[in-house]
Design a protein around this motif. Sequence first.
Motif, PDB file in Angstrom:
ATOM      1  N   ARG A 129      52.641  16.124  56.089  1.00  0.00           N
ATOM      2  CA  ARG A 129      52.398  15.179  57.177  1.00  0.00           C
ATOM      3  C   ARG A 129      52.412  13.780  56.587  1.00  0.00           C
ATOM      4  O   ARG A 129      51.636  13.468  55.684  1.00  0.00           O
ATOM      5  N   THR A 130      53.308  12.952  57.068  1.00  0.00           N
ATOM      6  CA  THR A 130      53.457  11.590  56.552  1.00  0.00           C
ATOM      7  C   THR A 130      52.787  10.604  57.498  1.00  0.00           C
ATOM      8  O   THR A 130      53.074  10.590  58.700  1.00  0.00           O
ATOM      9  N   LEU A 131      51.894   9.787  56.941  1.00  0.00           N
ATOM     10  CA  LEU A 131      51.187   8.747  57.691  1.00  0.00           C
ATOM     11  C   LEU A 131      51.667   7.404  57.167  1.00  0.00           C
ATOM     12  O   LEU A 131      51.457   7.081  56.004  1.00  0.00           O
ATOM     13  N   THR A 132      52.342   6.655  58.016  1.00  0.00           N
ATOM     14  CA  THR A 132      52.856   5.349  57.616  1.00  0.00           C
ATOM     15  C   THR A 132      51.863   4.271  58.026  1.00  0.00           C
ATOM     16  O   THR A 132      51.543   4.126  59.211  1.00  0.00           O
ATOM     17  N   LEU A 133      51.368   3.536  57.044  1.00  0.00           N
ATOM     18  CA  LEU A 133      50.359   2.510  57.308  1.00  0.00           C
ATOM     19  C   LEU A 133      51.029   1.243  57.829  1.00  0.00           C
ATOM     20  O   LEU A 133      51.953   0.706  57.207  1.00  0.00           O
ATOM     21  N   GLU A 134      50.573   0.805  58.974  1.00  0.00           N
ATOM     22  CA  GLU A 134      51.086  -0.405  59.598  1.00  0.00           C
ATOM     23  C   GLU A 134      50.124  -1.569  59.341  1.00  0.00           C
ATOM     24  O   GLU A 134      48.969  -1.367  58.955  1.00  0.00           O
ATOM     25  N   PRO A 135      50.553  -2.820  59.553  1.00  0.00           N
ATOM     26  CA  PRO A 135      49.651  -3.974  59.383  1.00  0.00           C
ATOM     27  C   PRO A 135      48.447  -3.883  60.314  1.00  0.00           C
ATOM     28  O   PRO A 135      48.469  -3.199  61.345  1.00  0.00           O
ATOM     29  N   LEU A 136      47.388  -4.570  59.958  1.00  0.00           N
ATOM     30  CA  LEU A 136      46.164  -4.574  60.750  1.00  0.00           C
ATOM     31  C   LEU A 136      46.357  -5.366  62.044  1.00  0.00           C
ATOM     32  O   LEU A 136      47.107  -6.343  62.089  1.00  0.00           O
TER      33      LEU A 136
END
Length: 973
Positions: free
Chosen positions: A224-231
């Motif tokens: 499972r890939t979780l792509t971190l986006e900007p805050l």
Amino acid sequence: MNDGCRGDRAVRDDPRGAGPDRPGHEGPLPLAGRAAELAALDEVAEEVLAGQTRVVQLAGNAGMGKSALLHHWLDGVRRFRDVRVRCHRLRCDFAFGTVRRLLHPLVAAAGERERRTLLEGVGDTVLRILDPEAPWGGDPETYADAAETLAGLDRLAFRLSRREPLLLAVDDLQWIDPPSLRWLAHLVHRADTHPILVAVTTRTGERPAPGDLYDALVHPATCRTLTLEPLGPADVARLVALEFGEPRPDPSFSAACHAATEGHPLFLRALLCDARRGGVRPTGEDRDRIRNFGLPTLLREVRHRVGQGSPAVAELARGLAVLGDGVPWSLLAAYCGTGEAVVRSAGAELRSLGLLGAGDAPRFVHRVVREAVLAEWTPQEVGAAHANAAQVLHLSGRPDEEVAAHVMAAGTVSGTWPLEVLRRAAGEALRRGAPETAVTYLRHAVFQPATPAEHARVLLELAVAASHYDPGLAVSYSTAALENLTDDAARSKAVAVLAYSQLMSRGGRAGGPDPARLATELSARTGAAGDRESLLRMQALIEWLRFERPSVRVAARTEERTAVGPDVHTPGERQLLAVRAFAALRAGEPADRVTDLVDRARANAPALSHDLFPLHYFVARSLLYLDDLDAADDLCGRLLDGTKDRGMALLASSLMVYRAAVELRRGHVAQAAAVARTASERPRAQGEPPYRMTLDTITIDVLLAQGDLEGAEHLAAFHTAVESAEPSWEWPRFLLSLASLRSARGDHRGALTLLRESGRHFEAAGVISPAIAPWRSRAAAAGLRLGSGRDARELAEEELELARRCRIPRTIGVALHAVGRATEGARGLELVAEAISILEHTPAELELARALHTFGRALLRRGDKPGARTALRRGLELAARCGASAPVRSLQQQLHEAGGRTVGPCFLTAGEERVAELAAEGRSNKQIAEHLHVSLRTVETHLTAAYRKLGIGGRHALAEALKSVPSVVPGGR
């Protein structure tokens, strides 16, 4: 040096640490805006605790907070034994370096008794990987087999996970060493129901090499890939409040901060720190001042802080940037040219500036600090710094791989020691089963100062290392080595590696010079010099080339040039005997003479090597066609053990092809299918497995025996007529199987044409024996179906005459069967009965089943139904035991016509049938075991038996096999 287990917990994405002027709270700022990601991580953890092996990947740009999120979650996760490491660019060439940092702390923390249990049977190579400096019981000069190394690491991980669910966290996966990546990818697809979670972080746009292994590790089926986006704006406002110690900062100020950083966590925290230090307050009046800060200030801020310290601080920062995080203080002192107390004091000062992380081991708070320090240097200065680091590490007695990392980063380093360091590091990599890493070291060794002779030796070592996994690369390096090698022994080895690599490539098409010509030249030179042993080895090599590539022509034959007496003592003499044995077998000479030569050649045979491989090659082929299959299987097992000691992955794959041929020769269709699949799936770094055409030919025969004509047709389509431009020995053998496929399709005329073409190729290569080239008996069968009985009988009788001359019982039985089918009346029945009586004493169970089928049909035509049922029932039992479902169906139909009872969906016991049905529904082995309240081993045993009886290669074919393969009641009439 080890930063595994919980050593990375102080590392965060906050570039400042906990400086003395931080308002509001101590330590790094808390996470913000990652609630969804934390919930997703918890969900994956629950899946693992429920019995599924899983991977979770945190992806995002640099500074997006991947490491902070991972470690924050790890600090709070429960019910797992977690171990965490961060990969470093300088360590990406340490063979199994990441594996060692992951598993060594877990093993070291165990008690003595538990440690012995954990390490039992994992193999000496795994012990060396876990602790290369500790004493161990293996031979330090042996090399590891990649597949066995991965299997040993799997066993260790499985045992650890059975004690407590295991969580392996790898930060900055893009810099992992390739062997460690190979193991992780292997582990997640082998672990099945073991509670193992692999958590990794990767930078967007960067991926580790090889890319196919990375794709396998993070495949959506297990990852499972979780792509971190900007805050978002609300999260930015929260961090502004925490940074400035203001519970309600002005909304416009927070909006300005969000606009300036676009919500990038690392840059946001750098901006807030910079702004606060510059006297900015979170008010509407100061919001416009934010524009004076922003992304460009980050590197400048780092440099400014380093500049605030003493000269010792700057020197320490540069030393840590070059040597990497976690090095001992003593090494930093040696690099900086000062005392350890001085660098420790400088470290305290650097920590107070917010650039050094917590903990005793020196470590930057973020990789961007290191990049900022190195950015001040020119490439030449960076290279000089790494050269200095390499010398310091070398003089300090650090492991060769640590020294080699800096030598490679520096480029060319003066002195003779860098070359030896790289060569030793390459040797250690080979002993760990990582030939790609060895090639990396040796490639850099080529550019170190050396004499032409030393340079050529390095190229030869490169060729040997590359031959373990990439024959094309090995051909290139051995060709380059031959240009400067002057010693005949070294040239002989280079020619052997060249020939071996060409023949291990598809169709021998790896390019390079002609090894037959080079071997002939060396034979002439060594013969003139009186070096009889080298002469024998080169002649054996020529014979190997002549057999593999019939187009090879040399002036003189080996047998005519050198005599060997009744007693053999040297490896070269044994090679010549093995060559003569196989030549006699091919020519159809009596089996007892061939067996005598083979026995003399293989007695006390020496260990495997490139220049001695023809000895084992010709002995193995002779045993196969002599039908001494127990000896062939035993030899294959011993040779496979030999490859484990030398890391010869390509050779190991070719031996698996040979083992599949042995199983097929026995008639064990399901076992041959399983071994062939293993051979095609063995881990390798480059290209196709060796002897791909032979592997596909075996698989085609298996598919035909299983009745899968579409699968056989699809596989045969890969090998077109282009292959016959320069045919190898594999080509006529492939034509035999292609002809069988055409016959199964009803195209008997096309089959006959292919068989005659196969016969021409065999005869051109000097292959007369029907043990190798049974094309006449098969052509006779095709001729019978076309109504050409007279021609069929002549072909079958010709094969029978050749078979009686070579005296191999299987060959005689097959030829008798063919003559009997082509002979009408009682005489034909007598010949088939004689064939059965001979085949009963051979390992050819499927050939015996086919002869019994013919015999039963003949008895049925004569009205002897009881006799027909007896023969057909026995043939049916043999075919079912072999896993040959196509003959099973034909025998069942014939038995039904003879009045025998056939019932039930399969030849399975009740337990086997129930397990097979549940597996066909898609249930895992663990789910089946829980449903039936039996052990996993029982499930595996029943499934293995079901695959064998049904003649299928695995779970994917169960559903269809259970529908289409009926069975007979034992004893039914």
